[in-house]
Design a protein around this motif. Structure first.
Motif, PDB file in Angstrom:
ATOM      1  N   VAL A 212      32.040  40.052  36.671  1.00  0.00           N
ATOM      2  CA  VAL A 212      30.906  39.048  36.823  1.00  0.00           C
ATOM      3  C   VAL A 212      29.601  39.856  35.914  1.00  0.00           C
ATOM      4  O   VAL A 212      29.654  40.846  35.792  1.00  0.00           O
ATOM      5  N   ASP A 213      29.289  38.904  35.080  1.00  0.00           N
ATOM      6  CA  ASP A 213      28.000  39.122  34.226  1.00  0.00           C
ATOM      7  C   ASP A 213      26.955  39.467  35.402  1.00  0.00           C
ATOM      8  O   ASP A 213      26.531  38.263  35.775  1.00  0.00           O
ATOM      9  N   VAL A 214      26.091  40.386  35.459  1.00  0.00           N
ATOM     10  CA  VAL A 214      25.139  40.488  36.436  1.00  0.00           C
ATOM     11  C   VAL A 214      23.980  39.636  36.138  1.00  0.00           C
ATOM     12  O   VAL A 214      23.508  38.952  37.002  1.00  0.00           O
ATOM     13  N   LEU A 215      23.754  39.110  34.826  1.00  0.00           N
ATOM     14  CA  LEU A 215      22.748  38.592  34.386  1.00  0.00           C
ATOM     15  C   LEU A 215      22.832  36.927  34.758  1.00  0.00           C
ATOM     16  O   LEU A 215      21.917  36.307  35.301  1.00  0.00           O
ATOM     17  N   THR A 216      23.883  36.560  34.129  1.00  0.00           N
ATOM     18  CA  THR A 216      24.188  35.061  34.149  1.00  0.00           C
ATOM     19  C   THR A 216      24.982  35.003  35.314  1.00  0.00           C
ATOM     20  O   THR A 216      25.162  33.850  35.872  1.00  0.00           O
ATOM     21  N   LYS A 217      25.594  35.711  35.913  1.00  0.00           N
ATOM     22  CA  LYS A 217      26.336  35.570  37.604  1.00  0.00           C
ATOM     23  C   LYS A 217      27.761  34.854  36.946  1.00  0.00           C
ATOM     24  O   LYS A 217      28.527  34.086  37.921  1.00  0.00           O
ATOM     25  N   ASN A 218      28.242  34.568  35.731  1.00  0.00           N
ATOM     26  CA  ASN A 218      29.297  34.282  35.183  1.00  0.00           C
ATOM     27  C   ASN A 218      30.536  35.000  35.694  1.00  0.00           C
ATOM     28  O   ASN A 218      30.559  36.276  35.407  1.00  0.00           O
ATOM     29  N   THR A 219      31.437  34.417  36.372  1.00  0.00           N
ATOM     30  CA  THR A 219      32.598  35.275  37.206  1.00  0.00           C
ATOM     31  C   THR A 219      33.929  34.827  36.547  1.00  0.00           C
ATOM     32  O   THR A 219      34.030  33.706  36.371  1.00  0.00           O
ATOM     33  N   ASP A 220      34.855  35.688  36.286  1.00  0.00           N
ATOM     34  CA  ASP A 220      35.984  35.446  35.498  1.00  0.00           C
ATOM     35  C   ASP A 220      37.104  36.186  36.290  1.00  0.00           C
ATOM     36  O   ASP A 220      37.142  37.498  36.831  1.00  0.00           O
ATOM     37  N   LEU A 221      38.244  35.616  36.475  1.00  0.00           N
ATOM     38  CA  LEU A 221      39.358  36.152  36.894  1.00  0.00           C
ATOM     39  C   LEU A 221      40.126  37.066  36.004  1.00  0.00           C
ATOM     40  O   LEU A 221      40.343  36.632  35.033  1.00  0.00           O
ATOM     41  N   ILE A 222      40.438  38.271  36.238  1.00  0.00           N
ATOM     42  CA  ILE A 222      41.157  39.244  35.194  1.00  0.00           C
ATOM     43  C   ILE A 222      42.707  39.232  35.627  1.00  0.00           C
ATOM     44  O   ILE A 222      43.404  39.282  34.564  1.00  0.00           O
ATOM     45  N   LEU A 223      43.151  39.297  36.617  1.00  0.00           N
ATOM     46  CA  LEU A 223      44.284  39.726  37.081  1.00  0.00           C
ATOM     47  C   LEU A 223      44.659  39.196  38.640  1.00  0.00           C
ATOM     48  O   LEU A 223      43.606  39.378  39.535  1.00  0.00           O
ATOM     49  N   ASP A 224      45.710  38.757  38.934  1.00  0.00           N
ATOM     50  CA  ASP A 224      45.993  38.120  40.305  1.00  0.00           C
ATOM     51  C   ASP A 224      47.362  38.851  40.771  1.00  0.00           C
ATOM     52  O   ASP A 224      47.701  39.693  40.044  1.00  0.00           O
TER      53      ASP A 224
END
Length: 390
Positions: A212-224
């Motif tokens: 997660v980008d701390v500033l924008t809070k955009n969250t992405d999945l890296i691995l499942d």
């Protein structure tokens, strides 16, 4: 029919009847089980590792800090050797001058409820990290949260339902050195903190790694499809992270750029949190060492029956959580030493090991009381088979 024939038939029918009863009970337990257990790859035992053939009581040497604290699962340390930890009751505290006469405890969450307004009312802070005057933590129910230590305000960086599917068991996190990115683990898509025993017994591999980008809070999945990924640590160049995969008794090195697993490091038991050592390398916490033939190694059918018979709470009692175990890795992720308190005199169910500036270890546990403050460890003995318990 003679009396002897009647007796013989009775002796014949009794075991058949018992067998039918037992079979019925097992069938019901199988059908009542909350999951279909999955086959698990080869389990490593402690006897498989030469470096682990050591007898010592390294984790017994020290004291308990504030024994009334329940479940200080993760501990982070600031530049003044003050401690920060989250407790089973949902509080987060700061311990100033730990273990000293002027020791002081400050409750950081006293002025607010970070679960306020959430559909999930429970709180359980787990992995914690400091970055400057900000304390970040993963809460098992709510998500990833930050407390500003100067303003005493909090901010939800990632709510549990900000991702799809929603997080069910956020566990640990780590920040990049610039504080701009957080990598964090969600242990399971099926089981929450309350049913952690089921996740182990099933052999669950639905865990995920996010950033997660701390500033924008955009969250992405890296691995499942990770197998109970609880602990996480970033490596020196910040291009990889090291994960604990508890089910498979291994550490997993992940390339963040390619989102690929590049290496597995087997261990004799399921690891928990991973933290950097002061002089390079890593500490790996291990809650317990299973005996050979432990029920976790059983076939899926028997593990499913066990869960149906015992339930989550009952199954948890079959894990020996009175031991203290920690493994020291070098900077190349190679295990080189195991440190023990197998009698649980000071350290039990170890979930994290962190270091103070003088080499003292502070040991966290998800279930035991107090923080174990372990004296600086003795010099490494070269021969791995030597008894260093004295």
């Amino acid at each position: 029919m003679t009396g002897g024939d009647v007796v013989n038939r009775m002796f014949l029918f009794v075991p058949i009847g018992i067998g039918l009863m037992v079979g019925s009970v097992l069938t019901i337990a199988y059908m009542r089980s909350p999951f279909s257990a999955l086959p698990v790859e080869k389990f490593y035992e402690i006897s498989d590792f030469e470096w682990a053939q050591v007898k010592n009581n390294d984790l017994q040497r020290g004291i308990k800090i504030i024994p009334e604290l329940i479940g200080p699962e993760s501990i982070t340390v600031d530049e003044h050797d003050n401690l920060y930890t989250g407790l089973k009751d949902g509080r987060i505290i700061k311990i100033m001058n730990p273990g000293k006469a002027n020791q002081t405890v400050i409750e950081l969450t006293k002025s607010f409820d970070f679960a306020e307004g959430s559909k999930r009312k429970k709180k359980r802070p787990l992995g914690l990290r400091l970055h400057g005057a900000k304390l970040y933590f993963a809460d098992a129910y709510q998500g990833v949260i930050m407390i500003d230590l100067e303003t005493k305000n909090y901010d939800i960086i990632v709510n549990y339902n900000d991702v799809n599917p929603p997080m069910l068991f956020p566990d640990d996190l780590v920040l990049t050195s610039d504080g701009k990115t957080i990598y964090f683990t969600d242990m399971s898509l099926k089981w929450n903190y309350d049913d952690v025993a089921f996740s182990s017994i099933e052999g669950d591999c639905t865990g995920r790694l996010f950033k997660v980008d701390v500033l924008t809070k955009n969250t992405d999945l890296i691995l499942d499809s990770l197998c109970l990924p609880n602990g996480i640590e970033i490596v020196e160049n910040e291009t990889h992270v090291l994960l604990s995969e508890h089910v498979y008794r291994r550490l997993t090195l992940v390339n963040l750029e390619s989102a690929k697993v590049v290496r597995h490091i087997p261990l004799p038991a399921g690891p928990d949190n991973i933290r950097k050592r002061k002089n390079g390398g890593f500490w790996v916490a291990i809650p317990y060492i299973p005996e050979p033939g432990h029920f976790m190694t059983w076939s899926p059918v028997f593990r499913r029956i066990l869960a149906g018979v015992l339930g989550s709470e009952g199954a948890l009692t079959n894990f020996n959580l009175t031991q203290g175990v920690a493994v020291k890795l070098n900077k190349n992720f190679e295990p080189g030493r195991i440190h023990l308190d197998l009698e649980g005199k000071l350290s039990q169910a170890v979930t994290e090991v962190s270091e103070l500036s003088d080499g003292t270890l502070v040991v966290g546990s998800s279930i035991s009381n107090g923080i174990a403050s372990v004296d600086p460890l003795p010099p490494l003995v070269d021969h791995p088979l030597v008894d260093v318990s004295i």
